[in-house]
Design a protein around this motif. Structure first.
Motif, short mmCIF file in Angstrom:
data_model
loop_
_atom_site.label_atom_id
_atom_site.label_comp_id
_atom_site.label_asym_id
_atom_site.label_seq_id
_atom_site.Cartn_x
_atom_site.Cartn_y
_atom_site.Cartn_z
N TRP A 132 -13.15 43.98 48.78
CA TRP A 132 -13.31 42.62 49.31
C TRP A 132 -12.16 41.72 48.86
CZ3 TRP A 132 -15.00 38.19 46.28
CH2 TRP A 132 -15.17 37.04 47.05
N TYR A 141 -9.17 42.63 50.85
CA TYR A 141 -9.28 42.15 52.22
C TYR A 141 -8.97 40.65 52.31
CZ TYR A 141 -11.31 40.41 56.51
OH TYR A 141 -11.49 39.76 57.70
N VAL A 142 -9.55 39.86 51.42
CA VAL A 142 -9.32 38.42 51.44
C VAL A 142 -7.84 38.12 51.24
CG1 VAL A 142 -9.80 36.26 50.24
CG2 VAL A 142 -11.65 37.86 50.70
N HIS A 143 -7.19 38.83 50.31
CA HIS A 143 -5.77 38.62 50.06
C HIS A 143 -4.94 38.96 51.29
CE1 HIS A 143 -1.96 38.56 47.90
NE2 HIS A 143 -1.71 39.77 48.36
N ASN A 144 -5.21 40.10 51.91
CA ASN A 144 -4.45 40.50 53.10
C ASN A 144 -4.72 39.58 54.27
OD1 ASN A 144 -3.23 42.73 51.86
ND2 ASN A 144 -5.00 44.04 52.28
N GLU A 145 -5.96 39.16 54.42
CA GLU A 145 -6.29 38.24 55.51
C GLU A 145 -5.52 36.93 55.37
OE1 GLU A 145 -9.93 35.73 55.60
OE2 GLU A 145 -10.52 37.09 57.23
N GLN A 146 -5.42 36.41 54.15
CA GLN A 146 -4.70 35.17 53.94
C GLN A 146 -3.22 35.33 54.24
OE1 GLN A 146 -6.19 32.16 53.13
NE2 GLN A 146 -4.16 31.42 53.70
N GLU A 147 -2.63 36.46 53.82
CA GLU A 147 -1.22 36.69 54.11
C GLU A 147 -0.97 36.79 55.61
OE1 GLU A 147 0.28 40.09 52.07
OE2 GLU A 147 0.73 38.96 50.24
N LEU A 148 -1.81 37.55 56.32
CA LEU A 148 -1.65 37.69 57.76
C LEU A 148 -1.88 36.36 58.47
CD1 LEU A 148 -3.45 41.12 58.27
CD2 LEU A 148 -0.99 40.67 58.39
N PHE A 149 -2.85 35.58 57.98
CA PHE A 149 -3.12 34.28 58.59
C PHE A 149 -1.92 33.34 58.42
CE2 PHE A 149 -4.75 29.96 58.70
CZ PHE A 149 -5.58 30.00 59.80
#
Length: 302
Positions: free
Chosen positions: A209, A212-220
């Protein structure tokens, strides 16, 4: 996570270095009754308070919490309200923990150093067992004690008493500093233990989790940069008649004086309807005006 630990370590090291430089260049105890306490506490507490405020201000979660609003599509129920309160408390504790790294480091280092504490409380030391001018009044004794942080102001016959008082105060200050460090370390450790015990996720699931949150923020962030650039490019193209970076520009648009005036100046975020905003004056112009006017053809040789 490792990134948080490294960031906190860097903040602590910078705070220690800053405290040493700050003490070396600025701290000079007044050695006067009534002023020592104010001066010492100001140097001890005010920088810590400033560092705490800066820690809050530099944390993106602070502004996410302040600017967050409940979704209009979310049905308000007692369970949702309770969950939201828990989430706010958790995020606020997390923000506070990060913000406390620098001020706690400042307080611990200054207490272990002892100079600020010695300056602040020297005149309040009970010195009946140090033999400091036993035949003088209490106010005169306080005046003598207030000069102890400044060795050049102490008479030779009181040098031994001064050394004993300074050693006592340095001992108290350093013990307080190490106790502060111990309390903070134990509190942080117990907080992580409690958070892990009450977490609904297993250890590996929690790591997934977090990833996921770290990667989601980078992609966002990457998508935000590209989306805003493409969106702004359409408005710039409408104003100038070409896309920046294009190699085969056939013509350019010559904006009028009124159009230059329309996009110049200061602007605030402007709501145009219930769902949309104008982000800038150029954005407002591009949505309202038609791109008519004068165009100039560009020679291929140019």
């Amino acid at each position: 996570g490792k990134e948080v630990v490294i960031a906190n370590a860097i903040i602590a090291i910078l705070t220690i270095g800053g405290q040493q430089l700050f003490s070396f260049f600025t701290f000079s105890c007044p050695c006067h009754v009534g002023q020592n306490l104010i001066y010492g506490l100001a140097f001890l507490g005010v920088p810590a308070l400033i560092l705490l405020i800066v820690g809050y201000a530099l944390n993106n979660q602070t502004w996410r919490l302040v600017m967050g609003k409940r979704s209009h599509f979310e049905k308000v129920t007692s369970s949702n309200q309770l969950l939201k309160c828990k989430l706010v408390c958790f995020v606020l504790c997390s923000i506070t923990g990060r913000a406390l790294v620098a001020p706690v480091t400042w307080l611990a280092v200054t207490l272990i150093n002892g100079s600020y504490y010695i300056c602040a409380v020297s005149e309040y030391v009970p010195v009946y067992y140090h033999g400091v001018a036993p035949n003088v009044t209490a106010s005169e004794r306080r005046r003598i004690l207030a000069t102890f942080p400044c060795s050049q102001l102490v008479p030779p016959e009181l040098t031994r008493a001064r050394d004993e008082v300074i050693l006592l105060l340095r001992y108290q200050s350093q013990v307080a500093g190490w106790l502060l460090i111990a309390v903070v370390v134990i509190t942080v450790f117990l907080s992580y233990c409690l958070a892990s015990c009450f977490s609904p996720l297993s250890f590996l699931h929690f790591r997934y989790w977090s990833s996921y949150v770290h990667n989601e923020q980078e992609l966002f962030d990457e998508a935000t940069e590209q989306h805003s650039r493409l969106y702004a490019m359409q408005h710039v193209k409408k104003f100038f008649g070409f896309i920046p970076g294009s190699e085969n520009v056939k013509e350019i648009r010559i904006p009028s004086l009124r159009e230059w005036q329309a996009i110049s100046g200061l602007a605030f975020l402007k709501q145009v309807d219930e769902e949309h905003y104008d982000y800038s004056l150029l954005h407002d112009w591009a949505l309202k005006e038609r791109a008519n006017g004068k165009y100039l053809r560009i020679d291929e040789d140019a």
